[in-house]
Scaffold this active site. Structure first.
Site, mmCIF file in Angstrom:
data_model
loop_
_atom_site.group_PDB
_atom_site.id
_atom_site.type_symbol
_atom_site.label_atom_id
_atom_site.label_comp_id
_atom_site.label_asym_id
_atom_site.label_seq_id
_atom_site.Cartn_x
_atom_site.Cartn_y
_atom_site.Cartn_z
ATOM 1 N N CYS A 207 -6.006 -5.111 -16.324
ATOM 2 C CA CYS A 207 -5.396 -4.488 -15.153
ATOM 3 C C CYS A 207 -4.293 -5.369 -14.603
ATOM 4 C CB CYS A 207 -6.455 -4.144 -14.120
ATOM 5 S SG CYS A 207 -7.435 -2.775 -14.728
ATOM 6 N N GLU A 208 -3.231 -5.369 -15.296
ATOM 7 C CA GLU A 208 -2.046 -6.162 -15.065
ATOM 8 C C GLU A 208 -1.141 -5.747 -16.227
ATOM 9 O OE1 GLU A 208 -1.430 -10.792 -14.073
ATOM 10 O OE2 GLU A 208 -3.248 -9.777 -13.578
ATOM 11 N N ARG B 40 0.236 -14.882 -25.927
ATOM 12 C CA ARG B 40 1.577 -15.347 -26.278
ATOM 13 C C ARG B 40 2.705 -14.345 -25.976
ATOM 14 N NH1 ARG B 40 3.224 -16.628 -30.770
ATOM 15 N NH2 ARG B 40 4.227 -18.575 -30.245
ATOM 16 N N GLU C 293 2.601 -33.785 -37.202
ATOM 17 C CA GLU C 293 1.466 -33.126 -36.534
ATOM 18 C C GLU C 293 1.687 -31.623 -36.398
ATOM 19 O OE1 GLU C 293 1.413 -36.652 -33.172
ATOM 20 O OE2 GLU C 293 2.211 -34.668 -32.784
ATOM 21 N N PRO C 294 1.701 -30.903 -37.477
ATOM 22 C CA PRO C 294 1.931 -29.464 -37.374
ATOM 23 C C PRO C 294 0.698 -28.713 -36.881
ATOM 24 C CG PRO C 294 1.500 -30.058 -39.649
ATOM 25 C CD PRO C 294 1.495 -31.339 -38.870
ATOM 26 N N GLY C 295 0.937 -27.709 -36.053
ATOM 27 C CA GLY C 295 -0.140 -26.798 -35.669
ATOM 28 C C GLY C 295 0.175 -25.437 -36.264
ATOM 29 N N TYR D 61 5.046 -16.282 -23.582
ATOM 30 C CA TYR D 61 6.214 -16.874 -24.254
ATOM 31 C C TYR D 61 7.174 -15.822 -24.805
ATOM 32 C CZ TYR D 61 3.102 -20.970 -24.478
ATOM 33 O OH TYR D 61 2.249 -21.997 -24.188
HETATM 34 C C1 LIG Z 1 1.208 -28.862 -29.647
HETATM 35 C C2 LIG Z 1 1.536 -30.126 -30.307
HETATM 36 C C3 LIG Z 1 1.836 -30.138 -31.672
HETATM 37 C C4 LIG Z 1 1.885 -28.895 -32.548
HETATM 38 O O1 LIG Z 1 2.974 -28.054 -32.282
HETATM 39 P P1 LIG Z 1 3.212 -26.757 -33.210
HETATM 40 O O2 LIG Z 1 4.421 -26.121 -32.631
HETATM 41 O O3 LIG Z 1 2.006 -25.882 -33.115
HETATM 42 O O4 LIG Z 1 3.405 -27.215 -34.595
HETATM 43 C C5 LIG Z 1 2.070 -31.378 -32.251
HETATM 44 N N1 LIG Z 1 2.028 -32.515 -31.528
HETATM 45 C C6 LIG Z 1 1.753 -32.535 -30.207
HETATM 46 C C7 LIG Z 1 1.702 -33.828 -29.482
HETATM 47 C C8 LIG Z 1 1.498 -31.343 -29.550
HETATM 48 O O5 LIG Z 1 1.229 -31.359 -28.243
#
Ligand SMILES: *Cc1c(COP(=O)(O)O)cnc(C)c1O
Length: 405
Positions: free
Chosen positions: A332-333, A302, A263-265, A306
């Site tokens: 304004c921060e 971010r 599940e890559p984002g 982070y």
């Molecule tokens: C956020 C998330 C991801 C994606 O993470 P990335 O660091 O963006 O690849 C995959 N699985 C789950 C369950 C998440 O909450």
């Protein structure tokens, strides 16, 4: 030339659509998707795009057309996915700490459910018995490195069911005769070493022996992309080779071919995204030269949240002589995008380009300081397309209810 280095095209986009603006390169998203698929060959790995990273419907469609599935963490992400054309069976719903009502809604929509605590597992068993299969999110408590705010694998994490509670899980499943069709882990940490990752995978393979109905194993994400030059990143090709080899062996041990899911984002969309802002002021204080731009942490949080690093380039003057600046927003921060950055000399009105802005940019933006969210543009088949309009003042008051006073 790729969009990232085509400064004249980016300047044209800033001019046509205004700033601040998020710009995404469709080709880069597609090539990252293909690269990931390819790395796991001969296995037919299933990719479920984690759409919390970037959920514009056009991006969802782009990835759907490549054959991707979807990872959704809220019922509305599920609905966005279905609206974009994903078959419900291609969507995995992986929420954390949602009520059982929301789980039931997702079941009605027909998506794959992933359960991350024992209380919901019991309610699910009680409601559906063996009629609706579900996946279980286990926390193997490994790979706990990286930023504590993002890491989900450590012992105090709220995510997943601890691998040490497996006995309890099995007791619930037995009692309700549940059909567990998948096991899942997502540690949220950067995968830097295939060996360490496989150690975690072994814990899941071990647990799998107690689940006879599995059809897939989902290893979540954690693929690291480069934010800085010389950043260490996940060697996808090496990882793919090591995991697919071990996965094929494991399938033999298990007695049946299982699907491997990820599940890559970030990996799919981060590098495709650029954030263009305009220089409002150059402000010399006693010790620092600030560049103040027409955006802030309301649009890209971010760096403040982070401590993430985003390369910044002055695309209006790329050949100019280098000077040191601190790039800040107009909120304004304290909202600093980058301390002590070497930029080509900046003048009022210059367009700065932030790299790696595709993931967790617009989706984490807000209206703080009554600022409107920026526009989004997709560079697709050689043309820039507006895919989200800039908000207006009306959007800020749309849901207000005025009372008599
Ligand atoms: C956020 C998330 C991801 C994606 O993470 P990335 O660091 O963006 O690849 C995959 N699985 C789950 C369950 C998440 O909450």
């Amino acid at each position: 030339m790729s969009l990232t280095s085509d400064y004249s095209m980016l300047l044209k986009i800033a001019d046509e659509f205004g700033t601040p603006v998020y710009v995404y390169d469709a080709d880069k998203i597609v090539s990252q998707y293909k690269r990931l698929k390819h790395a796991f060959e001969p296995l037919k790995v299933k990719i479920k795009y984690a759409c919390k990273a970037l959920n514009n419907s056009n991006i969802l469609k782009l990835l759907k057309n490549e054959g991707s599935g979807l990872d959704a963490v809220s019922i509305n992400e599920v609905r966005l996915g279905i609206k974009a054309g994903f078959a419900p069976s291609e969507i995995i719903f992986t929420p954390n700490c949602v009520g059982f009502d929301e789980i039931k809604m997702a079941v009605e929509l027909g998506v794959q459910i992933n359960i991350d605590n024992i209380s919901i597992l019991e309610q699910f068993g009680n409601e559906y018995g063996n009629k609706v299969p579900c996946c279980i999110r286990l926390n193997p408590h490994i790979l706990a490195g990286g930023n504590k705010k993002i890491s989900t694998g450590h012992i105090d994490s709220k995510f997943g069911i601890s691998i040490y509670q497996l006995r309890h899980v099995l007791r619930v499943i037995e009692t309700y005769k549940m059909n567990i069709n998948g096991l899942h882990m997502h540690t949220g940490s950067d995968i830097l070493d295939a060996g360490v990752f496989i150690q975690g995978a072994e814990l899941l393979f071990d647990a799998a022996k107690d689940f006879p109905d599995l059809t897939f194993i989902d290893f979540g994400s954690g693929f690291k992309v480069a934010y800085k030059e010389n950043d260490i990143t996940t060697d996808i090709e090496e990882l793919g080779k090591a995991i697919s080899q071990r996965f094929i062996e494991f399938s033999k041990e298990y007695g049946r071919d299982l699907e491997l899911w990820f599940e890559p984002g970030k990996f799919l969309v981060s590098e495709s995204g650029l954030f263009l802002v305009k220089t409002n002021v150059i402000k010399q204080t006693t010790a620092t030269v600030f560049v103040g731009v027409d955006s802030g942490m309301n649009h890209l949080i971010r760096p403040m949240l982070y401590d993430s690093y985003h390369d910044i380039i002055n695309i209006s003057n790329p050949e100019g002589k280098q000077r040191i600046y601190t790039v800040v927003g107009y909120i304004c921060e304290t909202d600093t995008f980058g301390w002590d950055r070497k930029l080509s000399e900046v003048h009022d009105g210059d367009i700065l380009c932030f790299k790696n802005a595709g993931a967790y940019g617009i989706t984490m933006s807000s209206n703080y300081n009554a600022r409107v969210r920026p526009a989004e543009v997709l560079f697709y088949k050689g043309k820039a397309h507006l895919i989200r309009k800039r908000e207006t003042l009306d959007d800020l008051t749309r849901n207000e209810v005025l009372i008599e006073m």
